[in-house]
Design a protein around this motif. Structure first.
Motif, PDB file in Angstrom:
ATOM      1  N   SER A   1       0.828  -1.199   0.000  1.00  0.00           N
ATOM      2  CA  SER A   1       0.000   0.000   0.000  1.00  0.00           C
ATOM      3  C   SER A   1       0.871   1.262   0.000  1.00  0.00           C
ATOM      4  O   SER A   1       0.630   2.198  -0.758  1.00  0.00           O
ATOM      5  CB  SER A   1      -0.930  -0.028   1.216  1.00  0.00           C
ATOM      6  N   ILE A   2       1.885   1.280   0.852  1.00  0.00           N
ATOM      7  CA  ILE A   2       2.770   2.454   0.930  1.00  0.00           C
ATOM      8  C   ILE A   2       3.542   2.634  -0.372  1.00  0.00           C
ATOM      9  O   ILE A   2       3.635   3.739  -0.913  1.00  0.00           O
ATOM     10  CB  ILE A   2       3.730   2.343   2.147  1.00  0.00           C
TER      11      ILE A   2
ATOM     12  N   VAL B   1       1.748   6.463  -7.012  1.00  0.00           N
ATOM     13  CA  VAL B   1       0.660   7.347  -7.456  1.00  0.00           C
ATOM     14  C   VAL B   1       1.063   8.811  -7.263  1.00  0.00           C
ATOM     15  O   VAL B   1       0.779   9.669  -8.102  1.00  0.00           O
ATOM     16  CB  VAL B   1      -0.652   7.063  -6.680  1.00  0.00           C
ATOM     17  N   ASP B   2       1.726   9.076  -6.152  1.00  0.00           N
ATOM     18  CA  ASP B   2       2.175  10.439  -5.854  1.00  0.00           C
ATOM     19  C   ASP B   2       3.064  10.960  -6.990  1.00  0.00           C
ATOM     20  O   ASP B   2       2.876  12.085  -7.478  1.00  0.00           O
ATOM     21  CB  ASP B   2       2.950  10.410  -4.523  1.00  0.00           C
TER      22      ASP B   2
ATOM     23  N   ARG C   1       2.745   1.668  -3.386  1.00  0.00           N
ATOM     24  CA  ARG C   1       1.869   2.135  -4.457  1.00  0.00           C
ATOM     25  C   ARG C   1       1.442   3.575  -4.242  1.00  0.00           C
ATOM     26  O   ARG C   1       1.258   4.318  -5.198  1.00  0.00           O
ATOM     27  CB  ARG C   1       0.629   1.231  -4.552  1.00  0.00           C
ATOM     28  N   PHE C   2       1.268   3.955  -2.987  1.00  0.00           N
ATOM     29  CA  PHE C   2       0.921   5.350  -2.731  1.00  0.00           C
ATOM     30  C   PHE C   2       2.032   6.257  -3.256  1.00  0.00           C
ATOM     31  O   PHE C   2       1.763   7.268  -3.915  1.00  0.00           O
ATOM     32  CB  PHE C   2       0.687   5.621  -1.240  1.00  0.00           C
ATOM     33  N   PHE C   3       3.287   5.900  -2.941  1.00  0.00           N
ATOM     34  CA  PHE C   3       4.409   6.711  -3.426  1.00  0.00           C
ATOM     35  C   PHE C   3       4.408   6.769  -4.959  1.00  0.00           C
ATOM     36  O   PHE C   3       4.734   7.806  -5.542  1.00  0.00           O
ATOM     37  CB  PHE C   3       5.745   6.144  -2.916  1.00  0.00           C
TER      38      PHE C   3
END
Lengths: 117, 117, 117, 117, 117, 117
Positions: free
Chosen positions: E26-27, E33-34, E29-31
């Motif tokens: 999750s972390i 997307v960012d 993929r968040f980075f």
């Protein structure tokens, strides 16, 4: 011991001068409205500064809190009254405000130590 | 015209009763600290309610703003003083507070209309 | 290397003592409700501390995050579980939480280094 | 009586479909990370949903709170546990969270009434 | 004089590497997307970086502000344009953003001094 | 179908008139700085309105978002560009912004439906 108070005021003064030296009308006028807001109106300066203090604490801005603590002291707000302001901030804003309360009280203690010299 | 005032107070009363009817010590005590905080201390109730109002407005909670406007009126805060509180909230909290200011003034107007009947 | 952990806890302890030494009932009771809230209830302490951690991170309070990381470790929360808490905070709170995540992980690393001595 | 639950879910479903129908990769991927985050990892889904609930409440998003209350119930979180989550949110986030707590409990009551039919 | 810029970038780089080294999907993929979000889309990178800057300033995250100031400069945003971004942040976010504005301008000045060497 | 757009603009207009009719210099000047800020400066109006939109969305103010969507459309911002602004808001502000994104898109759809008549 009062380094923090002095450093805070020096950086604040220097940067305000730098920012107001820029030719940006919106920012300049915002600063002037900001000053105007704390002048005597239907409410006196003392009450307005306490309003500024509680607003700064629930929004958790240490520098804003430090600034309004200084202003409150100039307006004769006592330490007991200051803690009443803090109590409203704490209950409205929650435990997330506690670290800011700690730094606020440390700043207040430095101010008090300084004024006793 | 005063439906909004009445609805707000009825929902508030009903849900507070519901919440305090639950056996959760932390929540119950929080509510009791909340009440205690606005009682007379070093500062009077009137000042504390204005502190609660400005804190609620910068944190942009319409219900909290409505509640503290009612309390401020009970404590004799005039409309001009109320607008001074709003002005501090607006300058500290920014234009993002404007929609809340609009609703706050609409609520105040309903309260004033009601008290004139 | 663990200076940050020690400094944090010393300042926290000293200022809490200072604040609770003041005769302000509202603040004292708030601190006591705060303590009560993390005691075993319907949920165990371990879960509550993770709740406190995620709440602190989305509200972006570094000191609160540091405190709850310490408490989570005491309750046996593993590093992998801690990163799951961080992931919820990151997604709910957005990229604005990333600098706080960096400092949280740096603090966790210092805690882990310390406990290995 | 359960109109609010149904309306909430219908609007949520309709708008999610509308938004994901737009060709914007960043938004689509964000939604997919959001879903991924609550899947079982080092922590189970139940704990993650409680984390999502407390984070939503301290950030004061009624819709997010409603959503996570539904998810928590699906995961078997009891009402007493739910109120423990609320108590952490209240103490961390302060009295400004109370109006959101009221609406959360009203939503929970509607959900419970619905499931008893 | 440019220590702050260098320290900021070193800590940022080191901790990002540390965080992305953890096996948390999750972390990660968040980075990702960012990163994706600021790539050219319907809007160009320059505009998106100004959007990131104003969002960071109203949310009052100094590190995020510093990061986007660097990116804006890379995209050719002039100082006058930067102050226009600041003016929107100030008016939308209120005087609570002023201390962050001061630190943003100090950071910008360090960047400018560095690039003149 | 466009009731929401019309109601929003009517309430906004009526309350602004009411507020500016009060003799409070600070509030009046704040409103005038607010207007000034979105006028052409180093940045054009179109860019400034997008900055206002993203700032409003990360601060999660539905009314402010609605207002800036209207202004952006007047300045010729396309729907695809609007969704790029939304994507920055979503990533910076997190999933807590999703309910506001839903309402923003619903408002945009009403505006678009209206302009097609």
């Amino acid at each position: 011991m009062t380094n923090r108070v002095q450093e805070f005021n020096e950086f604040r003064g220097k940067m305000n001068e730098r920012i107001l030296g820029v030719d940006n009308r919106s920012i300049k006028r915002f600063f002037s409205v900001d000053t105007l807001t704390y002048e005597r109106g239907a409410l006196d300066v003392r009450t307005k500064e306490m309003l500024g203090l509680v607003a700064s604490m629930v929004l958790r801005c240490d520098d804003c809190v430090s600034y309004h603590i200084q202003q409150c002291k100039k307006e004769g707000v006592t330490d007991d009254e200051m803690f009443d302001v803090f109590s409203v901030a704490l209950v409205v804003g929650g435990s997330i405000a506690i670290p800011h309360l700690r730094r606020a009280v440390a700043f207040l203690d430095e101010l008090n130590a300084e004024s006793k010299r």
